[in-house]
Design an enzyme around this catalytic site. Structure first.
Site, short mmCIF file in Angstrom:
data_model
loop_
_atom_site.label_atom_id
_atom_site.label_comp_id
_atom_site.label_asym_id
_atom_site.label_seq_id
_atom_site.Cartn_x
_atom_site.Cartn_y
_atom_site.Cartn_z
N THR A 133 -21.98 12.63 38.46
CA THR A 133 -21.89 13.46 37.36
C THR A 133 -20.86 14.55 37.75
O THR A 133 -20.75 15.62 37.22
CB THR A 133 -23.11 14.00 36.90
OG1 THR A 133 -23.81 14.46 38.20
CG2 THR A 133 -24.00 12.66 36.16
N GLU A 134 -20.29 14.42 39.02
CA GLU A 134 -19.92 15.66 39.46
C GLU A 134 -18.66 16.11 38.90
O GLU A 134 -18.23 17.35 38.42
CB GLU A 134 -18.98 15.01 41.07
CG GLU A 134 -20.14 15.35 42.24
CD GLU A 134 -20.76 13.90 42.26
OE1 GLU A 134 -21.34 13.55 43.36
OE2 GLU A 134 -20.78 13.26 41.46
N VAL A 135 -17.92 15.08 37.95
CA VAL A 135 -16.59 15.61 37.21
C VAL A 135 -17.01 16.50 36.06
O VAL A 135 -16.24 17.04 35.51
CB VAL A 135 -15.73 14.36 36.61
CG1 VAL A 135 -15.21 13.52 38.08
CG2 VAL A 135 -16.72 13.37 36.01
#
Length: 257
Positions: A133-135
């Site tokens: 989910t970093e983006v």
């Protein structure tokens, strides 16, 4: 309370993430404790297979939010040192001489999904969600990307990494991120049974050499990879395990590993 616990049972080294109140989020201290635990397990002569598991509802929720806030005040050099700290953990698990099985009893997100990715096998419950989910917060799944591309290929990795979407355990299994999906009631037993099968039927030396080759040959040219394979083949033939295994096979004896 220790952030990571280590126990040995029936030749299995259990490494347990133990920050349930923080959903086992990765802090600097937790990463350091994991590195130490894997060092101990790798050197432990009573351990043949390692299981990475977690306490609480989540397997690992990724980076600790409080720690992320601290990182915003870091210099580039400090952030690079911290990135290398996490890189060393993922690389250590991936390159470890012993097989590592992830026992995923809850969500594995961002860096937590990375932990499961670098293990040799992953067993998960149907309720577990996986994703990078970093983006979605302006960050990037930089370090684990290297391992994910190797594990599931570019097209599938591209979707996970660029979309930030979460996938179910069954979807993760379909793309090769998870090996087995089983209920919460049977998860520990399934992992134990599989680990014991590896322990009793496989040579430790053979698994070590095979892991080393998987990690190394993908970055080599065809000629270099084949040359390396030939040297490893010759090395394996000279090992005590190979001598023992072939002798037992020829004599139609049961091999005791």
């Amino acid at each position: 309370m220790n952030q990571v616990e280590y126990i040995v049972q029936d030749r299995i080294g259990y490494i347990t993430l133990n920050r349930p109140e923080k959903r086992n989020a990765l802090s600097f201290e937790l990463v350091a404790a994991l590195k130490d635990a894997f060092d101990v397990a790798e050197k432990d002569s009573t351990v043949k297979v390692i299981v990475l598991r977690a306490s609480g509802e989540a397997f690992c929720a990724g980076a600790d939010l409080g720690y992320l806030q601290q990182l915003q005040k870091f210099s580039y050099e400090e952030n690079l040192a911290d990135s290398n700290h996490l890189k060393e953990l993922f690389q250590k698990i991936y390159m470890l001489k012993k097989v590592v099985i992830a026992q995923v009893q809850g969500h594995a997100l961002a860096g937590g999904c990375g932990l499961a990715t670098v293990c040799d096998f992953s067993f998960a419950v149907p309720e577990a969600k996986f994703g990078y989910t970093e983006v979605k917060i302006g960050f990037i799944p930089a370090i684990v990307m290297i391992f994910l591309l190797r594990k599931i290929g570019e097209a599938k990795a591209r979707h996970l990494l660029l979309s930030g979407d979460l996938v179910t355990a069954e979807e993760a299994r379909a793309i090769g991120l998870v090996n087995t999906v089983t209920s919460k009631e049977t998860l520990a037993h399934e992992v134990y049974t599989f680990a014991q099968r590896l322990i009793t039927t496989n040579s430790a030396t053979s698994m070590e050499y095979t892991k080393q080759m998987i990690a190394s040959v993908q970055s080599l040219s065809l000629d270099d990879a084949l040359t390396f394979a030939s040297t490893m083949n010759a090395k394996a033939r000279a090992s005590e395990d190979c001598v023992k295994g072939i002798q037992a096979f020829l004599n139609k004896e049961k091999i005791s590993w």
